[in-house]
Design a protein around this motif. Structure first.
Motif, mmCIF file in Angstrom:
data_model
loop_
_atom_site.group_PDB
_atom_site.id
_atom_site.type_symbol
_atom_site.label_atom_id
_atom_site.label_comp_id
_atom_site.label_asym_id
_atom_site.label_seq_id
_atom_site.Cartn_x
_atom_site.Cartn_y
_atom_site.Cartn_z
ATOM 1 N N UNK A 203 0.775 -1.260 0.037
ATOM 2 C CA UNK A 203 0.137 0.147 -0.069
ATOM 3 C C UNK A 203 0.900 1.271 0.052
ATOM 4 N N UNK A 204 1.978 1.227 0.705
ATOM 5 C CA UNK A 204 2.781 2.439 0.918
ATOM 6 C C UNK A 204 3.431 2.750 -0.338
ATOM 7 N N UNK A 205 3.932 1.632 -1.153
ATOM 8 C CA UNK A 205 4.482 1.728 -2.408
ATOM 9 C C UNK A 205 3.644 2.424 -3.363
ATOM 10 N N UNK A 206 2.417 1.854 -3.445
ATOM 11 C CA UNK A 206 1.370 2.591 -4.351
ATOM 12 C C UNK A 206 1.027 3.937 -3.791
ATOM 13 N N UNK A 207 1.234 4.273 -2.754
ATOM 14 C CA UNK A 207 1.107 5.835 -2.376
ATOM 15 C C UNK A 207 2.395 6.604 -3.068
ATOM 16 N N UNK A 208 3.286 5.928 -2.709
ATOM 17 C CA UNK A 208 4.489 6.626 -2.874
ATOM 18 C C UNK A 208 4.651 7.020 -4.507
ATOM 19 N N UNK A 209 4.235 5.770 -5.330
ATOM 20 C CA UNK A 209 4.113 6.205 -6.786
ATOM 21 C C UNK A 209 3.288 7.059 -7.210
ATOM 22 N N UNK A 210 2.106 7.264 -6.603
ATOM 23 C CA UNK A 210 1.249 8.469 -6.985
ATOM 24 C C UNK A 210 1.780 9.587 -6.539
ATOM 25 N N UNK A 211 2.356 9.750 -5.390
ATOM 26 C CA UNK A 211 3.042 11.157 -5.176
ATOM 27 C C UNK A 211 4.225 11.364 -5.997
ATOM 28 N N UNK A 212 4.860 10.438 -6.480
ATOM 29 C CA UNK A 212 6.004 10.703 -7.144
ATOM 30 C C UNK A 212 5.643 11.501 -8.514
ATOM 31 N N UNK A 213 4.183 10.871 -8.894
ATOM 32 C CA UNK A 213 3.619 11.528 -10.322
ATOM 33 C C UNK A 213 2.921 12.921 -9.761
ATOM 34 N N UNK A 214 2.976 13.397 -8.428
ATOM 35 C CA UNK A 214 2.341 14.646 -8.260
ATOM 36 C C UNK A 214 0.992 14.461 -8.208
ATOM 37 N N UNK A 215 0.540 13.335 -7.953
ATOM 38 C CA UNK A 215 -1.054 13.105 -8.209
ATOM 39 C C UNK A 215 -1.473 13.714 -6.678
ATOM 40 N N UNK A 216 -2.731 14.190 -6.699
ATOM 41 C CA UNK A 216 -3.491 14.744 -5.555
ATOM 42 C C UNK A 216 -4.389 13.543 -5.149
ATOM 43 N N UNK A 217 -4.138 13.129 -3.770
ATOM 44 C CA UNK A 217 -5.066 11.834 -3.681
ATOM 45 C C UNK A 217 -6.279 12.346 -2.390
ATOM 46 N N UNK A 218 -7.361 12.188 -2.918
ATOM 47 C CA UNK A 218 -8.589 12.582 -2.362
ATOM 48 C C UNK A 218 -8.733 11.766 -1.057
ATOM 49 N N UNK A 219 -9.748 12.084 -0.193
ATOM 50 C CA UNK A 219 -9.946 11.288 1.180
ATOM 51 C C UNK A 219 -10.811 10.080 0.543
ATOM 52 N N UNK A 220 -10.642 9.200 1.470
ATOM 53 C CA UNK A 220 -11.320 7.902 1.102
ATOM 54 C C UNK A 220 -12.200 7.589 2.230
ATOM 55 N N UNK A 221 -13.373 6.962 1.928
ATOM 56 C CA UNK A 221 -14.413 6.778 2.972
ATOM 57 C C UNK A 221 -14.730 5.075 2.555
ATOM 58 N N UNK A 222 -15.398 4.613 3.991
ATOM 59 C CA UNK A 222 -15.768 3.187 3.895
ATOM 60 C C UNK A 222 -14.582 2.328 3.693
ATOM 61 N N UNK A 223 -13.603 2.597 4.114
ATOM 62 C CA UNK A 223 -12.392 1.738 3.874
ATOM 63 C C UNK A 223 -12.440 0.396 4.553
ATOM 64 N N UNK A 224 -12.357 -0.455 3.850
ATOM 65 C CA UNK A 224 -12.362 -1.899 4.439
ATOM 66 C C UNK A 224 -11.221 -2.989 3.786
ATOM 67 N N UNK A 225 -10.418 -3.349 4.722
ATOM 68 C CA UNK A 225 -9.256 -4.417 4.288
ATOM 69 C C UNK A 225 -9.445 -5.634 4.488
ATOM 70 N N UNK A 226 -9.318 -6.699 3.749
ATOM 71 C CA UNK A 226 -9.561 -8.147 3.556
ATOM 72 C C UNK A 226 -8.094 -8.546 3.907
ATOM 73 N N UNK A 227 -7.857 -9.326 4.910
ATOM 74 C CA UNK A 227 -6.719 -9.864 4.935
ATOM 75 C C UNK A 227 -6.217 -10.780 3.763
ATOM 76 N N UNK A 228 -5.008 -10.707 3.214
ATOM 77 C CA UNK A 228 -4.533 -11.367 2.457
ATOM 78 C C UNK A 228 -4.998 -11.420 1.005
ATOM 79 N N UNK A 229 -5.926 -10.233 0.979
ATOM 80 C CA UNK A 229 -6.720 -9.968 -0.296
ATOM 81 C C UNK A 229 -6.603 -8.636 -0.913
ATOM 82 N N UNK A 230 -7.011 -7.757 -0.307
ATOM 83 C CA UNK A 230 -6.973 -6.297 -0.929
ATOM 84 C C UNK A 230 -7.796 -5.388 0.140
#
Length: 638
Positions: free
Chosen positions: A355-382
């Protein structure tokens, strides 16, 4: 006067020996020759009795030393009437501790400087802009600190305000100042060069880099395990040879004085200091290079390493996957940047390494990240989330397919690389291709270890076979053991035939195998506390090249120690043979033996200086280096 009193208290027998010598000479000057002889002789015999008792205690604990020769030399010289020679031997015995302390202090100078530079206070900026000095232990994460020119950064943090240069030599050995931009991490212990730097604390003092180094150094210095004294191995044969030469000289000449004269030059007690001094110097120099060796025994093992075993992720590679490419699965919906932006927005709250790698890649491209809601993480899935009012799912192909209700076309992937799929509003829209990067100096480190005598390299990893092979081929490692659990790594190390074995790894899952290896080396800069505590050697910097440099330091240290011992013993044997022919009076022999001891100790101190084989591992990028596969193990974790 204030400095003399502690010295006298610490070495009372040195003062007593000098006092007896001065008193004996005074009695001689007063024509009290017989009384002078009795005073000096009785004092010498008392010291001999004290050391004889200590020798008996050592023997009961299985330790054999060379004090027996000194004791016999004192007794024999007194019996043959050469009490002044006996007093010189006594001075050598009583002054041995003082000489060892001096030599050890000289050898520990790098460690002493390291401890002396430990920050004690910090300049904390309050909410109203006022600055107060507080103990470094009172600094909290998020505090704003001022670091004045010439001061050490008290805790780990990030640079704010304006760019600044720092002297990081106490941490990395780099002699030139290092320029840091705003937002760069700044390590505690680095020294601000020419301006006031503003640092935002990111760690407490006890968790900061410099404090960890200090604690490890203190633990190594305070350990109760004795430094391996190489000279002890020569104690019994040297004693036997000395007694044999002395006995033959007495038997052939018929003069017991010859026996005393031989033993006087065969009392190299301070000679035994040479090996510990060399070991302390080697450990000190390793600490200066950002590597903590926890005991002298470990250093000796390092000098004989024949097999090097490596974990892959975080050791040979950086352990941090990078987004190499964004591939579109549905070109009619979003472009690559939009796919990455939605994925990063959903992942920005996850602690997972991918997850941190994906966020770092977006910031490296200077993309603005909006806030997310209703976040649910499934272990070993996504993870699923709502971003800008749109339903987003990120993770394994099966997870995205299950959430969107549509089949995901996975397609071919270069062996070893991993993919993270993205779905938006019920449509699989793309996938992110991630890879881990081989450390730039990994290949050079392996080559350097081979040059230092390592005959066998092996990779022990929990990654899948194709991923492990892909990395190993680029580094020239032929022995690869993949798909291993921590217990499997322990068994693999135990079964390696060419020993001693050095295991290099990081992370909590490496702690068992680091403890099981002959020498465990933890990459402590990013490794876990468990790994650092289990290891015998801790590399405090994110630099695998330090491993090869540490082995070089160990090899030179042991070589210097053996040379110092060899020179001392050789000179002593020559003097014994000459004394056996009656050419060296006892009092002259005792003086010459002091010179031999000093030569041996100065030889041991040569380990303070670097040798020709202690060159830093070349940092040039290997032509085969680049983005290499991230383990399928990581895929399984998602």
């Amino acid at each position: 006067m204030g400095r003399i009193v502690p010295v006298v208290r610490r070495y009372p027998f040195v003062l007593a020996t000098v006092a007896v010598g001065v008193g004996g000479l005074a009695l001689l000057a007063a024509d009290r020759t017989e009384l002078s002889r009795w005073v000096v002789s009785l004092y010498a015999l008392a010291i001999a009795a004290k050391h004889a008792w200590s020798m008996v205690v050592d023997l009961r604990h299985g330790r054999v030393g060379l004090d027996v020769l000194a004791v016999m030399a004192i007794v024999s010289t007194v019996l043959v009437g050469d009490h002044w020679a006996a007093l010189i031997v006594v001075l050598m015995l009583t002054g041995g501790a003082a000489l060892e302390d001096y030599a050890s202090a000289r050898a520990r100078r790098e460690v002493a400087a390291l401890l002396a530079r430990a920050p004690q206070h910090a300049h904390r900026v309050g909410a109203d802009g006022t600055v107060e000095d507080v103990p470094v232990d009172d600094v909290l994460v998020g505090d704003l600190l001022l670091v004045k020119p010439g001061e050490a950064v008290p805790v780990d943090g990030t640079l704010e305000g304006s760019p600044a240069a720092f002297d990081e030599s106490s941490l990395t050995g780099e002699s030139l100042p290092v320029e840091h931009a705003v937002g760069d991490p700044v390590l505690s212990g680095s020294v601000s060069e020419e301006q006031v730097a503003t640092v935002r604390a990111t760690e407490l003092a006890r968790d900061s880099q410099y404090q960890q180094i200090v604690e490890l150094v203190q633990a190594a210095a305070d350990t109760k395990a004795p430094i391996v004294r190489l000279a002890d191995r020569y104690a019994v044969p040297f004693t036997a040879v000395a007694l044999l030469i002395a006995g033959v000289a007495w038997a052939v000449s018929g003069d017991p004085v010859r026996f005393a004269e031989v033993l006087v030059v065969a009392t190299p007690c301070p000679l035994l200091i040479a090996a510990p001094v060399a070991f302390i110097a080697g450990m000190s120099r390793a600490a200066k290079n950002g590597v903590i060796i926890k005991s002298g025994g470990v250093l000796e093992q390092l000098a004989r390493i024949r097999t090097a075993a490596f974990d892959k992720t975080g050791t040979l590679t950086h352990g941090r996957p990078q987004v190499e490419d964004v591939e579109l699965l549905d070109t009619g919906h979003l472009d690559a940047d939009e796919v990455l932006r939605f994925a990063a927005a959903a992942e920005q709250y996850s602690p997972h390494v991918l997850a941190q790698s994906v966020v770092d890649a977006a910031r490296a491209r200077h993309l603005v990240l909006p806030a997310a809601s209703e976040v649910e993480e499934s272990t070993a899935a996504g993870v699923t989330a709502v971003v800008d009012g749109r339903d987003v799912v990120v993770g394994k192909a099966s997870h995205v397919a299950g959430v969107t209700g549509r089949a995901v076309h996975e397609g071919a992937v270069v062996p070893g690389r991993m993919t993270v799929y993205v779905g938006v509003d019920g449509v699989p829209v793309g996938r992110l291709v991630l890879a881990d990067e081989i450390r730039a100096d990994a290949a050079a480190t392996l080559a350097r270890l081979r040059a230092l005598g390592v005959r066998h390299e092996v990779m022990l990893t929990g990654d899948a076979e194709p991923t492990a092979r892909h990395v190993a081929e680029r580094l020239g490692v032929t022995d690869v053991r993949a798909g291993l659990l921590p217990v499997d790594k322990v068994k693999a190390v135990a079964g390696l035939p060419d020993r001693p074995v050095m295991m290099i790894g990081d992370g909590v899952n490496d702690a068992p195998v680091l403890a099981a290896a002959d020498v465990g080396v933890a990459m402590g800069a990013k490794g876990s506390t468990a790994a650092s505590e289990s290891a015998d050697v801790v590399v405090m910097l994110d630099d695998i090249g330090r491993v090869a440099r540490t082995v070089a330091i160990a090899r030179r240290t042991v070589r210097v120690a053996l040379q110092a011992i060899g020179v001392g013993i050789a000179l002593s044997v020559v003097l014994m043979v000459v004394a056996a022919f009656g050419l060296i009076p006892a009092i002259v022999g005792a003086t010459l033996q002091e010179v031999v001891d000093l030569i041996a100790i100065l030889g041991g101190l040569r380990a303070v200086r670097p040798g020709r084989d202690e060159k830093p591992t070349a940092g040039a990028r290997d032509p085969h280096d680049g983005l290499v596969p991230m383990a399928e193990r990581v895929t399984a974790q998602r």
